[in-house]
Design a protein around this motif. Structure first.
Motif, mmCIF file in Angstrom:
data_model
loop_
_atom_site.group_PDB
_atom_site.id
_atom_site.type_symbol
_atom_site.label_atom_id
_atom_site.label_comp_id
_atom_site.label_asym_id
_atom_site.label_seq_id
_atom_site.Cartn_x
_atom_site.Cartn_y
_atom_site.Cartn_z
ATOM 1 N N ASN A 172 0.732 -1.229 -0.054
ATOM 2 C CA ASN A 172 -0.021 -0.219 -0.026
ATOM 3 C C ASN A 172 0.839 1.016 0.050
ATOM 4 O O ASN A 172 0.436 2.452 -0.714
ATOM 5 C CB ASN A 172 -0.965 0.163 1.380
ATOM 6 N N ILE A 187 -5.806 0.828 -2.430
ATOM 7 C CA ILE A 187 -5.337 0.808 -0.966
ATOM 8 C C ILE A 187 -6.410 0.092 -0.110
ATOM 9 O O ILE A 187 -6.304 -0.810 0.846
ATOM 10 C CB ILE A 187 -4.758 2.029 -0.569
ATOM 11 N N THR A 264 -1.799 1.110 7.000
ATOM 12 C CA THR A 264 -2.251 -0.138 6.741
ATOM 13 C C THR A 264 -1.516 -0.936 7.992
ATOM 14 O O THR A 264 -2.316 -1.707 8.563
ATOM 15 C CB THR A 264 -1.657 -0.588 5.564
#
Length: 327
Positions: A172, A187, A264
């Motif tokens: 990501n 993403i 993330t």
């Protein structure tokens, strides 16, 4: 790109964000926070005012579009608006009407936008089919019955899950470095896949609805997250020549351009604790845990910047779609 041109493109992105009329107070507050954050990062003192102008309807699509004279900037503004409308799923009727009006105001024809629209639609299609949109009744009943239950006796090792979370974070981070304006849309589907995998590793079957609710509960809004990714790309220069698909200087990532790595990574660690602990964390605890993990994750991002850059240099549209699909 001048500050006025940046302001016009950001105005159009925010108008797109509110086009469906479904943003709740939490999402509005998050978008406002992002506007203030980006203003501090880029020195654009008017950015919070842009948010207020959009929210209070003191500006319009016509005014923002009229301020963009360069074909490259008009194309970029339209691409950003499509991404914002697509990021939380299929476009609503209101969003389609908004985009049609915007295309007219920007003086773009179908030939100019066709390739991009096909790429964005393909990503939405792949994301929708990457995970079940609804669980079979028997499975759903089992999930509901075990919501407060303990984690299974046999749990995956922390090392295995940490490695998986790190791989998603690296990917990501790399996606945010790509100049294609739709790349950051991948993403969120990948974050959904990550949470799905973490839940499944702990014996919990989840559908997209449950996962998106969990992500929102942790304080990571879908539309607001994309707007922050887009804003950092635009103001940091990575989208300065996006219409020509020219890669920005990778070294700019050192100043935080690949912040999606941290988001993330922190989200994955929260999910790991949540499902390992039997899903007993409150919404407030989820948000506090995510915020506490975000700082260390941003520091970790600097350590992995060379890997992020290397991965970004090898990605293309086909690979991105295949990764989201799970191929």
């Amino acid at each position: 790109m001048t500050l006025d041109q940046q302001k016009s493109i950001l105005t159009i992105a925010l108008l797109a964000a509110f086009a469906d009329g479904n943003k709740d107070d939490t999402e509005r507050d998050e978008i406002r926070r992002i506007a203030q954050s980006l203003a501090g990062d880029a020195g654009m003192a008017d950015l919070p005012r842009i948010y207020q102008d959009v929210l209070l309807q003191r500006t319009s699509v016509q005014a923002a579009a009229g301020a963009l004279s360069e074909p490259m900037h008009r194309q970029l503004a339209y691409e950003m608006a499509v991404c914002v409308c697509d990021v939380d799923g299929r476009q609503t009727a209101a969003e389609r009407d908004f985009l049609a009006t915007l295309k007219t105001m920007l003086q773009l024809d179908n030939q100019q936008t066709a390739v991009f629209e096909q790429e964005a639609d393909a990503l939405v299609d792949v994301a929708e089919h990457a995970l079940p949109t609804a669980l079979p009744p028997a499975v759903a009943a089992g999930v509901a019955a075990s919501t407060s239950g303990p984690a299974p006796a046999t749990s995956p090792s922390d090392a295995e899950l940490d490695k998986s979370i790190l791989n998603y974070a690296l990917l990501n981070g790399a996606l945010e470095l790509l100049p294609q304006s739709w790349a950051s849309m991948a993403i969120i589907p990948l974050q959904v896949k990550m949470v799905y995998g973490i839940g499944k590793a702990h014996g919990v079957e989840l559908d997209q609805g449950h996962i998106k609710e969990f992500i929102a509960a942790a304080g990571v809004g879908l539309t607001s997250q994309y707007l922050e990714q887009f804003g950092r790309k635009l103001l940091g220069g990575l989208l300065g020549k996006a219409a020509g698909k020219t890669m920005g200087r990778m070294g700019g990532a050192a100043t935080g351009m690949a912040f999606s790595f941290a988001t993330t990574y922190a989200l994955g660690q929260v999910a790991r604790r949540y499902y390992a602990g039997g899903r007993t964390m409150s919404t407030a605890m989820l948000r506090d845990t995510f915020q506490n993990l975000l700082g260390p994750a941003k520091q970790l991002q600097t350590q992995y910047l060379p890997q992020i850059q290397q991965k970004a240099a090898t990605l293309d549209a086909g690979q991105i779609l295949a990764i989201v699909r799970g191929a």
